[in-house]
Write a protein that holds these residues in place. Sequence first.
Motif, PDB file in Angstrom:
ATOM      1  N   ASP A  63       0.844  -1.189   0.000  1.00 54.78           N
ATOM      2  CA  ASP A  63       0.000   0.000   0.000  1.00 54.78           C
ATOM      3  C   ASP A  63       0.881   1.241   0.000  1.00 54.78           C
ATOM      4  N   ASP A  64       0.535   2.208  -0.861  1.00 49.99           N
ATOM      5  CA  ASP A  64       1.221   3.496  -0.882  1.00 49.99           C
ATOM      6  C   ASP A  64       0.609   4.369   0.206  1.00 49.99           C
ATOM      7  N   ILE A  65       1.341   4.596   1.283  1.00 56.51           N
ATOM      8  CA  ILE A  65       0.821   5.361   2.419  1.00 56.51           C
ATOM      9  C   ILE A  65       1.589   6.675   2.596  1.00 56.51           C
ATOM     10  N   ALA A  66       2.208   7.157   1.491  1.00 60.30           N
ATOM     11  CA  ALA A  66       2.994   8.390   1.574  1.00 60.30           C
ATOM     12  C   ALA A  66       2.152   9.554   2.068  1.00 60.30           C
ATOM     13  N   GLU A  67       0.899   9.606   1.623  1.00 60.34           N
ATOM     14  CA  GLU A  67       0.002  10.699   2.018  1.00 60.34           C
ATOM     15  C   GLU A  67      -1.105  10.202   2.933  1.00 60.34           C
ATOM     16  N   ALA A  68      -0.874   9.087   3.611  1.00 63.08           N
ATOM     17  CA  ALA A  68      -1.895   8.489   4.478  1.00 63.08           C
ATOM     18  C   ALA A  68      -1.273   8.140   5.825  1.00 63.08           C
ATOM     19  N   PRO A  69      -2.112   7.943   6.837  1.00 54.63           N
ATOM     20  CA  PRO A  69      -1.561   7.602   8.155  1.00 54.63           C
ATOM     21  C   PRO A  69      -0.984   6.201   8.231  1.00 54.63           C
ATOM     22  N   GLY A  70      -1.340   5.332   7.281  1.00 55.48           N
ATOM     23  CA  GLY A  70      -0.853   3.960   7.329  1.00 55.48           C
ATOM     24  C   GLY A  70      -1.620   3.137   8.343  1.00 55.48           C
ATOM     25  N   GLN A  89       7.821  -4.441   3.649  1.00 57.34           N
ATOM     26  CA  GLN A  89       8.068  -3.017   3.461  1.00 57.34           C
ATOM     27  C   GLN A  89       7.398  -2.257   4.595  1.00 57.34           C
ATOM     28  N   GLY A  90       8.010  -1.134   4.974  1.00 57.02           N
ATOM     29  CA  GLY A  90       7.418  -0.272   5.988  1.00 57.02           C
ATOM     30  C   GLY A  90       7.869  -0.620   7.393  1.00 57.02           C
ATOM     31  N   GLU A  91       7.228   0.008   8.363  1.00 56.57           N
ATOM     32  CA  GLU A  91       7.508  -0.229   9.774  1.00 56.57           C
ATOM     33  C   GLU A  91       6.194  -0.228  10.534  1.00 56.57           C
ATOM     34  N   VAL A  92       6.178  -0.953  11.646  1.00 56.78           N
ATOM     35  CA  VAL A  92       5.024  -0.952  12.541  1.00 56.78           C
ATOM     36  C   VAL A  92       5.531  -0.736  13.962  1.00 56.78           C
ATOM     37  N   LEU A  93       4.938   0.227  14.649  1.00 52.03           N
ATOM     38  CA  LEU A  93       5.294   0.508  16.041  1.00 52.03           C
ATOM     39  C   LEU A  93       4.365  -0.289  16.948  1.00 52.03           C
ATOM     40  N   HIS A  94       4.960  -1.189  17.720  1.00 50.23           N
ATOM     41  CA  HIS A  94       4.214  -2.048  18.653  1.00 50.23           C
ATOM     42  C   HIS A  94       4.311  -1.458  20.056  1.00 50.23           C
ATOM     43  N   ARG A  95       3.159  -1.382  20.741  1.00 47.60           N
ATOM     44  CA  ARG A  95       3.110  -0.912  22.122  1.00 47.60           C
ATOM     45  C   ARG A  95       2.149  -1.829  22.876  1.00 47.60           C
ATOM     46  N   ARG A 116      -2.416 -15.669  29.175  1.00 46.18           N
ATOM     47  CA  ARG A 116      -3.693 -15.435  29.859  1.00 46.18           C
ATOM     48  C   ARG A 116      -4.330 -14.111  29.451  1.00 46.18           C
ATOM     49  N   ALA A 117      -3.512 -13.097  29.078  1.00 45.81           N
ATOM     50  CA  ALA A 117      -4.096 -11.822  28.650  1.00 45.81           C
ATOM     51  C   ALA A 117      -3.011 -10.803  28.370  1.00 45.81           C
ATOM     52  N   ILE A 118      -3.247 -10.004  27.322  1.00 50.95           N
ATOM     53  CA  ILE A 118      -2.387  -8.856  27.011  1.00 50.95           C
ATOM     54  C   ILE A 118      -3.210  -7.903  26.160  1.00 50.95           C
ATOM     55  N   SER A 119      -2.799  -6.656  26.108  1.00 53.26           N
ATOM     56  CA  SER A 119      -3.390  -5.714  25.154  1.00 53.26           C
ATOM     57  C   SER A 119      -2.247  -4.975  24.469  1.00 53.26           C
ATOM     58  N   HIS A 120      -2.508  -4.532  23.229  1.00 51.30           N
ATOM     59  CA  HIS A 120      -1.470  -3.817  22.485  1.00 51.30           C
ATOM     60  C   HIS A 120      -2.092  -2.967  21.392  1.00 51.30           C
ATOM     61  N   SER A 121      -1.272  -2.096  20.824  1.00 50.03           N
ATOM     62  CA  SER A 121      -1.671  -1.295  19.672  1.00 50.03           C
ATOM     63  C   SER A 121      -0.574  -1.399  18.632  1.00 50.03           C
ATOM     64  N   GLU A 122      -0.936  -1.112  17.374  1.00 51.76           N
ATOM     65  CA  GLU A 122       0.027  -1.134  16.277  1.00 51.76           C
ATOM     66  C   GLU A 122      -0.249   0.037  15.353  1.00 51.76           C
ATOM     67  N   GLU A 123       0.799   0.739  14.990  1.00 53.02           N
ATOM     68  CA  GLU A 123       0.610   1.892  14.120  1.00 53.02           C
ATOM     69  C   GLU A 123       1.857   2.143  13.290  1.00 53.02           C
ATOM     70  N   SER A 124       1.658   2.759  12.152  1.00 53.73           N
ATOM     71  CA  SER A 124       2.796   3.207  11.354  1.00 53.73           C
ATOM     72  C   SER A 124       3.412   4.413  12.042  1.00 53.73           C
ATOM     73  N   PRO A 125       4.729   4.418  12.248  1.00 54.99           N
ATOM     74  CA  PRO A 125       5.350   5.567  12.905  1.00 54.99           C
ATOM     75  C   PRO A 125       5.271   6.813  12.027  1.00 54.99           C
ATOM     76  N   ARG A 126       5.507   7.966  12.637  1.00 56.11           N
ATOM     77  CA  ARG A 126       5.491   9.243  11.898  1.00 56.11           C
ATOM     78  C   ARG A 126       6.827   9.926  12.091  1.00 56.11           C
ATOM     79  N   PRO A 127       7.564  10.211  11.020  1.00 57.12           N
ATOM     80  CA  PRO A 127       7.244   9.878   9.631  1.00 57.12           C
ATOM     81  C   PRO A 127       7.428   8.391   9.365  1.00 57.12           C
ATOM     82  N   HIS A 128       6.895   7.925   8.208  1.00 63.55           N
ATOM     83  CA  HIS A 128       7.010   6.517   7.879  1.00 63.55           C
ATOM     84  C   HIS A 128       7.374   6.339   6.407  1.00 63.55           C
TER      85      HIS A 128
END
Length: 292
Positions: A63-70, A89-95, A116-128
């Motif tokens: 996916d071309d995410i140059a002008e998108a949040p990813g 291709q790209g990067e993903v920020l795991h938290r 037993r349990a965990i929570s997390h988020s994933e996002e394209s870093p800025r800039p990406h």
Amino acid sequence: MSNLDLKPAPTSCGGEAGSGPVKDLLTGRLVPLGESTVVRRLLPNLGRRMVGAWCFVDHYGPDDIAEAPGMQVPPHPHMGLQTVSWLHQGEVLHRDSLGSLQTVRPRELGLMTSGRAISHSEESPRPHARYLHGAQLWVALPAAHRHIAPAFEHHPEPPVVTARGLRATVILGTLDTATSPGTTHSPLVGADLALTEGAELRLPLVPEFEYAVLAMSGRVDADGVPVEPGSMLYLGCGRPQLPLLARSDGAVLLLGGEPFEEKILMWWNFIGRTTEDIAQAREAWQAATDRF
């Protein structure tokens, strides 16, 4: 990564003996994920729920995410499984709720064990980077390990096996003489096979494992079947080797493992054994308890 279906249906998986060698070509259904990502969901699929302990497979991009949040996947829970983040291709920020904060880059292993349990988020870093291309995979934890403590692992340089026209990165398990440092809880293998145009080879397999090949890019034939990017060929069991032919530069993911004999119940981002397991996890997440 999450299953963000608004009305997920419970899916019964596992508990099936492996078939002999077959060639079942699976196509993915398009599923929106987060704010701007659309994935091709290959597992669970009509007629095929698991490949060994692999129980969930999404392919996305390029996916071309140059002008998108990813990728923008907000915090969400998991239980009873491992997630594997794998990028081309790209990067993903795991938290996550353990305090992990890690950027995962192409051909680095990001492995989260929910236990037993965990929570997390994933996002394209800025800039990406301009392009985002990868796969998200889940591994079902067997009963003896499904309540273990949650954990996150990042392995920036998984081992590599090379042959003429082949560079194989071992994601999980063992391929040939190389073993991934990623923690596993059942016999399985995952490998990224990068092939150069014209490469023709026979990849050694474990006959007791069942296998599938997920096409990531290029034009590659698996046992004579063209597998287009975003599709997956289920191969069954009983194969000592897999013929591969690269009609262009390309890459496929090899996924395999012993047939998963336990019956599991998968709903949203939870894997349990009963509806009570699922209901308790859902209530704990909605009530914002310390469990997640």
